[in-house]
Design a protein around this motif. Structure first.
Motif, PDB file in Angstrom:
ATOM      1  N   GLY A   1       0.840  -1.197   0.000  1.00 13.32           N
ATOM      2  CA  GLY A   1       0.000   0.000   0.000  1.00 13.32           C
ATOM      3  C   GLY A   1       0.876   1.248   0.000  1.00 13.32           C
ATOM      4  N   SER A   2       0.553   2.200   0.877  1.00  9.33           N
ATOM      5  CA  SER A   2       1.341   3.435   0.910  1.00  9.33           C
ATOM      6  C   SER A   2       2.711   3.219   1.563  1.00  9.33           C
ATOM      7  CB  SER A   2       0.567   4.517   1.671  1.00  9.33           C
ATOM      8  OG  SER A   2       0.338   4.087   3.000  1.00  9.33           O
ATOM      9  N   SER A   3       2.957   2.027   2.088  1.00  7.76           N
ATOM     10  CA  SER A   3       4.284   1.701   2.644  1.00  7.76           C
ATOM     11  C   SER A   3       5.101   0.876   1.649  1.00  7.76           C
ATOM     12  CB  SER A   3       4.143   0.943   3.966  1.00  7.76           C
ATOM     13  OG  SER A   3       3.643   1.778   4.978  1.00  7.76           O
ATOM     14  N   THR A   4       4.995   1.224   0.370  1.00  5.36           N
ATOM     15  CA  THR A   4       5.738   0.493  -0.672  1.00  5.36           C
ATOM     16  C   THR A   4       6.902   1.341  -1.169  1.00  5.36           C
ATOM     17  OG1 THR A   4       3.644  -0.453  -1.377  1.00  5.36           O
ATOM     18  CG2 THR A   4       5.494  -0.695  -2.895  1.00  5.36           C
ATOM     19  N   VAL A   5       8.039   0.709  -1.435  1.00  2.26           N
ATOM     20  CA  VAL A   5       9.141   1.415  -2.087  1.00  2.26           C
ATOM     21  C   VAL A   5       9.522   0.707  -3.381  1.00  2.26           C
ATOM     22  CG1 VAL A   5      10.165   2.503  -0.058  1.00  2.26           C
ATOM     23  CG2 VAL A   5      10.817   0.172  -0.632  1.00  2.26           C
ATOM     24  N   ALA A   6       9.814   1.488  -4.402  1.00  2.00           N
ATOM     25  CA  ALA A   6      10.220   0.925  -5.681  1.00  2.00           C
ATOM     26  C   ALA A   6      11.729   0.730  -5.640  1.00  2.00           C
ATOM     27  CB  ALA A   6       9.820   1.867  -6.809  1.00  2.00           C
ATOM     28  N   MET A   7      12.177  -0.372  -5.096  1.00  2.00           N
ATOM     29  CA  MET A   7      13.609  -0.582  -4.933  1.00  2.00           C
ATOM     30  C   MET A   7      13.933  -2.061  -5.073  1.00  2.00           C
ATOM     31  SD  MET A   7      16.009   0.670  -1.802  1.00  2.00           S
ATOM     32  CE  MET A   7      15.997   2.423  -1.949  1.00  2.00           C
ATOM     33  N   ARG A   8      15.037  -2.382  -5.749  1.00  2.00           N
ATOM     34  CA  ARG A   8      15.420  -3.796  -5.896  1.00  2.00           C
ATOM     35  C   ARG A   8      16.858  -4.019  -5.424  1.00  2.00           C
ATOM     36  NH1 ARG A   8      11.055  -6.749  -6.683  1.00  2.00           N
ATOM     37  NH2 ARG A   8      12.142  -8.384  -7.816  1.00  2.00           N
ATOM     38  N   SER A   9      17.408  -3.105  -4.646  1.00  2.00           N
ATOM     39  CA  SER A   9      18.813  -3.232  -4.246  1.00  2.00           C
ATOM     40  C   SER A   9      18.919  -3.968  -2.917  1.00  2.00           C
ATOM     41  CB  SER A   9      19.434  -1.846  -4.090  1.00  2.00           C
ATOM     42  OG  SER A   9      18.950  -1.256  -2.896  1.00  2.00           O
ATOM     43  N   ARG A  10      20.139  -4.116  -2.437  1.00  2.00           N
ATOM     44  CA  ARG A  10      20.396  -4.798  -1.161  1.00  2.00           C
ATOM     45  C   ARG A  10      19.750  -4.047   0.009  1.00  2.00           C
ATOM     46  NH1 ARG A  10      25.330  -7.284   1.931  1.00  2.00           N
ATOM     47  NH2 ARG A  10      24.214  -9.170   2.516  1.00  2.00           N
ATOM     48  N   GLU A  11      19.385  -2.766  -0.213  1.00  2.00           N
ATOM     49  CA  GLU A  11      18.761  -1.983   0.859  1.00  2.00           C
ATOM     50  C   GLU A  11      17.224  -2.014   0.774  1.00  2.00           C
ATOM     51  OE1 GLU A  11      20.582  -0.895   3.270  1.00  2.00           O
ATOM     52  OE2 GLU A  11      22.367  -1.607   2.201  1.00  2.00           O
ATOM     53  N   ALA A  12      16.693  -2.870  -0.083  1.00  2.00           N
ATOM     54  CA  ALA A  12      15.247  -2.806  -0.365  1.00  2.00           C
ATOM     55  C   ALA A  12      14.363  -3.172   0.825  1.00  2.00           C
ATOM     56  CB  ALA A  12      14.913  -3.704  -1.562  1.00  2.00           C
ATOM     57  N   TYR A  13      14.879  -3.920   1.792  1.00  2.00           N
ATOM     58  CA  TYR A  13      14.073  -4.236   2.985  1.00  2.00           C
ATOM     59  C   TYR A  13      14.327  -3.216   4.105  1.00  2.00           C
ATOM     60  CZ  TYR A  13      13.577  -9.206   1.320  1.00  2.00           C
ATOM     61  OH  TYR A  13      13.310 -10.368   0.627  1.00  2.00           O
ATOM     62  N   SER A  14      15.142  -2.215   3.847  1.00  2.00           N
ATOM     63  CA  SER A  14      15.630  -1.356   4.937  1.00  2.00           C
ATOM     64  C   SER A  14      15.157   0.083   4.849  1.00  2.00           C
ATOM     65  CB  SER A  14      17.164  -1.392   4.968  1.00  2.00           C
ATOM     66  OG  SER A  14      17.613  -2.719   5.116  1.00  2.00           O
ATOM     67  N   GLN A  15      14.084   0.326   4.069  1.00  2.00           N
ATOM     68  CA  GLN A  15      13.627   1.700   3.863  1.00  2.00           C
ATOM     69  C   GLN A  15      12.481   2.062   4.807  1.00  2.00           C
ATOM     70  OE1 GLN A  15      15.439   3.503   1.760  1.00  2.00           O
ATOM     71  NE2 GLN A  15      16.591   1.580   1.575  1.00  2.00           N
ATOM     72  N   PRO A  16      12.487   3.305   5.304  1.00  6.54           N
ATOM     73  CA  PRO A  16      11.309   3.734   6.063  1.00  6.54           C
ATOM     74  C   PRO A  16      10.107   3.862   5.125  1.00  6.54           C
ATOM     75  CG  PRO A  16      12.849   5.561   5.788  1.00  6.54           C
ATOM     76  CD  PRO A  16      13.518   4.351   5.215  1.00  6.54           C
ATOM     77  N   SER A  17       8.930   3.546   5.633  1.00  4.07           N
ATOM     78  CA  SER A  17       7.721   3.706   4.832  1.00  4.07           C
ATOM     79  C   SER A  17       7.598   5.151   4.369  1.00  4.07           C
ATOM     80  CB  SER A  17       6.501   3.354   5.684  1.00  4.07           C
ATOM     81  OG  SER A  17       5.343   3.901   5.089  1.00  4.07           O
ATOM     82  N   PRO A  18       7.285   5.361   3.077  1.00  2.00           N
ATOM     83  CA  PRO A  18       7.051   6.739   2.613  1.00  2.00           C
ATOM     84  C   PRO A  18       5.886   7.397   3.361  1.00  2.00           C
ATOM     85  CG  PRO A  18       7.215   5.215   0.753  1.00  2.00           C
ATOM     86  CD  PRO A  18       7.169   4.379   1.988  1.00  2.00           C
ATOM     87  N   ALA A  19       5.034   6.597   3.986  1.00  2.00           N
ATOM     88  CA  ALA A  19       3.878   7.154   4.696  1.00  2.00           C
ATOM     89  C   ALA A  19       4.211   7.556   6.135  1.00  2.00           C
ATOM     90  CB  ALA A  19       2.738   6.124   4.714  1.00  2.00           C
ATOM     91  N   LEU A  20       5.385   7.150   6.614  1.00  2.00           N
ATOM     92  CA  LEU A  20       5.758   7.494   7.999  1.00  2.00           C
ATOM     93  C   LEU A  20       5.845   9.010   8.134  1.00  2.00           C
ATOM     94  CD1 LEU A  20       6.851   6.468  10.827  1.00  2.00           C
ATOM     95  CD2 LEU A  20       9.131   6.709   9.834  1.00  2.00           C
ATOM     96  N   PRO A  21       5.091   9.626   9.057  1.00  2.00           N
ATOM     97  CA  PRO A  21       5.154  11.086   9.187  1.00  2.00           C
ATOM     98  C   PRO A  21       6.587  11.544   9.477  1.00  2.00           C
ATOM     99  CG  PRO A  21       3.327  10.185  10.476  1.00  2.00           C
ATOM    100  CD  PRO A  21       4.118   9.021   9.986  1.00  2.00           C
ATOM    101  N   ALA A  22       6.973  12.655   8.874  1.00  2.00           N
ATOM    102  CA  ALA A  22       8.360  13.136   8.980  1.00  2.00           C
ATOM    103  C   ALA A  22       8.778  13.324  10.438  1.00  2.00           C
ATOM    104  CB  ALA A  22       8.505  14.448   8.211  1.00  2.00           C
ATOM    105  N   ASP A  23       7.832  13.682  11.302  1.00  2.00           N
ATOM    106  CA  ASP A  23       8.233  13.930  12.692  1.00  2.00           C
ATOM    107  C   ASP A  23       8.466  12.631  13.476  1.00  2.00           C
ATOM    108  OD1 ASP A  23       5.667  13.051  13.021  1.00  2.00           O
ATOM    109  OD2 ASP A  23       4.918  14.847  14.031  1.00  2.00           O
TER     110      ASP A  23
END
Ligand code: HEC
Ligand code: HEC
Length: 456
Positions: A31-53
């Protein structure tokens, strides 16, 4: 921190682009916690939906997840408290790049990203497996100086060959577990044991938002092939009641707060506000008198940040649509009946804490339910409502990145499967009909099915 924010902004921008092109091959697996990434860091990204604060807290949780904890007392009292007994000194040791662990190849190799749960027949007053009187509920193969480690685990592989309908074969291996150098006497003949590799830890906040009602409804739904599906009901320390289980290979944990606290205590020997007492079974005198790193060793703010970290790790987008073989493989997956357990889509409810995770459609390829998987996968060790033959349907999202994320492939609860096809051929019990359909497929259909899984 600023770099992190920019990275998130960039990811959010990618997300927005995808939304702008509906024909885009990227899925919204999380859903909104998806990242378009296929690198070795692909499981290590913060959700784009996580509020900046909340990002600063996420990065604190990440630091603690990666932290190599030190033996108390230490100058930096924020990160001491390892042991007295433990398995590994950091979370990331068993969840490399937030991915899966693995089993040792040779019998003399130590367990590096795996543990063995143990118990004796019976249950505690909370319905949990009954800990072994001398060794507790998990064999700790490491300890601080002056404290005996409980013992060593030896993994022996037994091999056999399976034949497909077209005459081709596949070699399967199954672990036989032995203990050595036991510090507190023999374990006894009635010991129950369950070897388990670390599972991937991204996307879990979304799974925490699947409503209890949805789980029970899916369990009650009529399914073909004799497939049932059962909700595990497990004790939650913070809630002080039994809740539907979602996490672990047997859905033996209900909330991420409980999961993180149990991992801290069971795997690293670190006490927290949820589980404030050191893990020293009565026979282990040196363990009980060892110096600790505070009371508890991890404070509430640290625990919260670690829970947020688990809740907010994004799911990598699937790339099925731009690969014709994967699209064909998806049809094979459906025809074989895999989707009756590995549900392609789930509608999630309201997350108890985080509106930004709530009420969306995700593609986890799990129902989070327990299924009888047959004799060959059975561990014979019940875990709350889960029988010794039942396992939680493993989520398949992101599984196609295993080769990129991890140094080796290892699937199923004990890491016995070295390829996706081996994992499929171990399916039995309720999944036997699906496995037999796969057995009868042609070589090109096999290849398409694997390409589909690799596109997730
Ligand atoms: C010794 C290896 C090991 C260490 C160290 C370890 N884990 Fe795990 N982790 C596992 C295993 C094995 C499982 C599956 C547990 C089960 O099935 O009961 C797991 C499961 C999990 C899950 C649930 C994933 C899911 O899909 O259900 C989370 C979250 C998790 N661990 C977080 C942590 C955190 C946080 C730490 C550090 C405090 C940690 N782990 C340390 C081995 C480890
Ligand atoms: C009856 C339910 C059910 C069906 C049907 C089913 N699975 Fe599974 N699947 C499971 C469970 C439960 C596990 C975890 C078993 C374990 O770890 O011992 C699993 C594990 C897997 C894994 C390994 C995941 C991991 O993280 O290690 C793969 C790959 C997989 N299934 C693919 C498939 C495919 C492909 C099909 C169809 C041919 C299929 N499954 C059919 C329930 C099912």
């Amino acid at each position: 921190m600023i770099v992190g924010r920019l990275a998130v902004a960039a990811l959010a921008a990618i997300g927005a682009l995808c939304a702008a092109f509906p024909a885009s091959p990227e899925s919204a697996a999380g859903g909104s916690s998806t990242v378009a990434m296929r690198s070795r860091e692909a499981y290590s990204q913060p959700s784009p939906a996580l509020p900046a604060d909340r990002l600063a807290e996420f990065f604190l949780g990440r630091a603690l997840f990666r932290q190599v904890w030190v033996i108390p007392p230490a100058l930096d009292s924020d990160v001491d408290g390892l042991g007295p007994t433990f398995n590994r000194p950091s979370c990331v040791a068993c969840h490399l790049k937030n991915g899966r662990g693995f089993a040792p190849e040779a019998v003399e190799d130590p367990l590096r990203a795996m543990l063995v749960r143990i118990s004796v027949p019976g249950t505690t007053d909370k319905g949990a497996p009954l800990p072994h009187p001398a060794y507790g509920d998990q064999l700790n193969d490491a300890a601080v100086p002056g404290v005996p480690r409980e013992g060593r685990v030896l993994v022996n592989w037994q091999y056999r060959t399976e034949r497909f309908a077209d005459g081709s074969t596949i070699e399967l291996r199954k672990p036989a577990i032995e203990f050595a150098q036991l510090a507190f006497g023999p374990v006894g003949d009635d010991l129950l044991l369950s070897p388990r590799i670390g599972s991937p830890v991204f996307g879990l906040g979304l799974l925490e938002a699947v409503s209890d009602t949805a789980l029970h409804a899916q369990a009650a739904r009529e399914k073909p092939d004799g497939i049932t599906g059962r909700v595990n009901l497990v004790w939650d320390e913070s809630a002080q009641q039994k809740l539907p289980g979602r996490f672990g290979w047997k859905a033996n944990v209900a909330t991420l707060r409980q999961q993180v606290a149990s991992a801290l205590l069971g795997d690293l020997g670190i006490t927290s506000p949820v589980l404030p007492r050191e893990n020293c079974p009565p026979a282990q005198v040196a363990c009980a008198s060892a110096v600790n790193g505070g009371d508890p060793e991890l404070n509430e703010a640290q625990l919260r940040s670690m829970v947020l970290y688990q809740q907010a790790l994004a799911v990598p987008a699937a790339r099925t649509a731009d690969d014709p073989a994967a699209v064909r493989g998806r049809a094979v997956f459906m025809q074989a009946g895999c989707q009756h357990c590995h549900l392609p889509q789930l509608q999630i409810g309201t997350h108890p804490e985080h509106a930004w995770l709530s009420n969306q459609t995700i593609e986890p390829y799990t129902d989070l339910l327990l299924h009888d998987m047959g004799d060959e996968l059975a561990d014979g060790r019940p875990d709350f409502e889960a029988s010794g033959r039942q396992w939680r349907t493993a989520p398949l999202w992101g599984i196609g990145l295993t080769k990129v994320i991890s140094d080796r492939e290892s699937y199923l609860h004990d890491g016995r499967a070295r390829t996706l096809m081996e994992a499929i051929m171990w399916h039995g019990g309720e999944a036997q009909a699906a496995r037999e359909r796969v057995r009868s497929l042609s070589a090109s259909e096999h290849a398409d099915l694997i390409r589909f899984l690799e596109s997730l």
